[in-house]
Motif scaffolding. Structure first.
Motif, mmCIF file in Angstrom:
data_model
loop_
_atom_site.group_PDB
_atom_site.id
_atom_site.type_symbol
_atom_site.label_atom_id
_atom_site.label_comp_id
_atom_site.label_asym_id
_atom_site.label_seq_id
_atom_site.Cartn_x
_atom_site.Cartn_y
_atom_site.Cartn_z
ATOM 1 N N SER A 130 -91.251 15.304 -52.320
ATOM 2 C CA SER A 130 -91.983 16.193 -50.856
ATOM 3 C C SER A 130 -91.058 15.489 -50.209
ATOM 4 O O SER A 130 -90.582 14.287 -49.779
ATOM 5 N N ASP B 128 -98.943 6.549 -48.812
ATOM 6 C CA ASP B 128 -97.242 7.145 -48.069
ATOM 7 C C ASP B 128 -97.726 8.258 -47.356
ATOM 8 O O ASP B 128 -96.724 8.861 -47.125
ATOM 9 N N SER B 129 -98.593 8.212 -47.404
ATOM 10 C CA SER B 129 -99.341 10.375 -46.644
ATOM 11 C C SER B 129 -98.608 11.678 -47.495
ATOM 12 O O SER B 129 -98.627 12.197 -47.366
ATOM 13 N N TYR B 130 -98.197 10.893 -48.679
ATOM 14 C CA TYR B 130 -97.588 12.837 -49.621
ATOM 15 C C TYR B 130 -98.779 12.164 -50.701
ATOM 16 O O TYR B 130 -98.092 12.682 -52.390
ATOM 17 N N PHE C 239 -86.097 15.574 -44.523
ATOM 18 C CA PHE C 239 -87.047 14.645 -44.075
ATOM 19 C C PHE C 239 -88.027 13.827 -44.899
ATOM 20 O O PHE C 239 -88.196 14.439 -45.740
ATOM 21 N N ARG C 240 -87.722 12.896 -44.600
ATOM 22 C CA ARG C 240 -89.187 12.117 -45.435
ATOM 23 C C ARG C 240 -89.721 10.646 -44.636
ATOM 24 O O ARG C 240 -88.934 9.632 -44.304
ATOM 25 N N ARG C 241 -91.161 11.419 -44.562
ATOM 26 C CA ARG C 241 -91.984 9.814 -43.905
ATOM 27 C C ARG C 241 -91.737 8.747 -44.677
ATOM 28 O O ARG C 241 -91.951 8.990 -45.941
#
Lengths: 185, 132
Positions: B48, A92-94, B19-21
Motif C-alpha cells: 500500500s 503498521d497501519s496497513y 508515500f509509505r507510512r
C-alpha cells in the motif's frame, strides 16, 4: 508510570530462551576451563531470571546456567523478541498481522548456539505478514535472516562494497550463516 | 495470498512520488541519530502506498498521510524506481483514502524489498524521541 500487566512467556518459550541463553555461552565456556577444573571445582548450576518490559507487559525469563556473564547480544535480542510479542494487530497501519509466536520460536531455535559471545546483536524486525527478520548491517554487509509464516526460513546477504548478493535456505545453510556472522564482529 | 492482481498503470509517471507510512519498529537509529528504514517496510507483495499527485489535486499535503499516525515517519519512493525492480504501480482508491495505490510484485526474495528501500527518502523524518 502506568501499571504493568504481567505476561510470562510460555513454558515452551522459556525453555527455548533458557536453552538459547545457556547453550550459547556454555558452548563458549571453554574446554580448557573445563579441563583445569578438578572434581572439587566443578561449576554449579544456578537459577537465574531476567525481566523485560514491553508496551505495559512484563516478561520474565528463567533459566539455569553456571553464572557466566551474559553475552552483549542477549538483552537486545530478548528485548527485540518480547517487543514483537506485544505488537497489536494493524501495527503498521496497513492491516499487519500480529507476530506468529512460532516464527519467534523458530528464530530462537536457529540462533541457539549460532551467536558467539562477541557476536553483534541483530535487530529484530517484524514483517506485516506476521513473520520476522533478523538484520545486521555492518562492515559493508547487509544480512537478513527471514522467518515468515508457512515459508522455509532463509537468509539473504549482500556485500555493499562489491555488489555481490546471494540467498540461502535454512537450516541447510546454517554453517555459511555462522561464518558470515563471524565476519561481522 | 494477495486478494488482487494489479497491472501497471502507465498514466502514473516515473517521477510520481509514492508515500509509505513507516512505524517506529521499522526504523533503526545509528549513533549519529540517522534513521534507517528496514527492508521489512517494503516487502508486502501488495504494498500500500499513497500517490502524491492525487493528494495534490485534492489540495492535501504529504504530511496529511500521517495526520492520524503521530508516531510514524513518512517515506517516498518513485514509481520509476519501483518499476525498475519489476514492480507494477497501480491506483487503488479506497473510500477513506482516494489517493491509495499499490506497488505490486514479489519483494521478499532476491533482496527486492531492500532495493526498494534503498530508493526511499524521508518526507517526514521521525524523531528518535517519538519512537518509544
Amino acid at each position: 508510570m502506568p501499571a504493568l500487566g504481567t505476561a510470562e512467556l510460555t513454558i515452551q518459550d522459556r525453555g527455548i530462551l533458557a536453552t538459547s541463553a545457556s547453550a550459547a555461552y556454555l558452548d563458549y565456556f571453554s574446554g580448557e576451563d573445563r579441563v583445569v577444573l578438578s572434581t572439587f571445582q566443578q561449576p554449579v548450576l544456578i537459577s537465574r531470571q531476567r525481566k523485560y518490559y514491553s508496551r505495559g507487559q512484563m516478561f520474565q525469563i528463567e533459566w539455569q546456567d553456571y553464572g557466566q556473564a551474559l553475552p552483549s547480544w542477549f538483552d537486545p535480542l530478548m528485548q527485540g523478541f518480547v517487543d514483537l510479542r506485544t505488537l497489536p494487530p494493524n501495527w503498521d497501519s496497513y492491516g499487519a498481522n500480529t507476530i506468529d509466536p512460532k516464527t519467534v520460536q523458530d528464530a530462537m531455535n536457529l540462533l541457539n548456539g549460532l551467536l558467539g559471545p562477541t557476536s553483534p546483536a541483530p535487530r529484530v524486525v517484524p514483517l506485516s505478514s506476521g513473520g520476522l527478520q533478523l538484520e545486521w548491517h555492518r562492515q559493508g554487509i547487509d544480512l537478513e535472516v527471514v522467518f515468515d509464516r508457512e515459508e522455509q526460513p532463509y537468509f539473504y546477504v549482500r556485500n555493499r562494497l562489491n555488489g555481490s548478493e546471494s540467498e540461502h535456505a535454512l537450516p541447510e545453510d546454517r554453517e555459511p550463516l555462522r561464518s558470515i556472522i563471524g565476519t561481522l564482529e | 495470498m494477495p486478494s488482487s492482481i494489479f497491472e501497471d498503470d502507465p498514466s502514473i509517471p516515473a517521477t510520481e512520488r509514492l508515500f509509505r507510512r513507516i512505524p517506529a519498529t521499522w526504523v533503526d537509529w545509528d549513533e549519529q541519530g540517522n534513521a534507517a528504514i528496514s527492508s521489512a517496510a517494503f516487502k508486502d507483495e501488495e504494498l500500500s502506498i499513497t500517490i502524491e499527485s492525487v493528494l495534490t489535486i485534492a489540495g492535501r499535503a504529504p504530511e496529511d498521510v500521517i495526520r492520524n499516525y503521530p508516531r510514524y515517519g513518512l517515506a517516498a519512493i518513485t514509481a520509476g524506481h519501483a518499476r525498475s525492480l519489476n514492480q507494477a504501480v497501480a491506483r487503488d482508491p479506497e473510500p477513506e483514502e482516494p489517493a491509495h495505490g499499490v506497488v505490486y510484485g514479489q519483494k521478499k526474495r532476491r533482496g527486492i524489498g531492500g532495493k526498494l528501500r534503498d530508493g526511499a527518502e524521508w518526507v517526514v523524518r521521525p524523531t528518535k524521541s517519538e519512537t518509544g
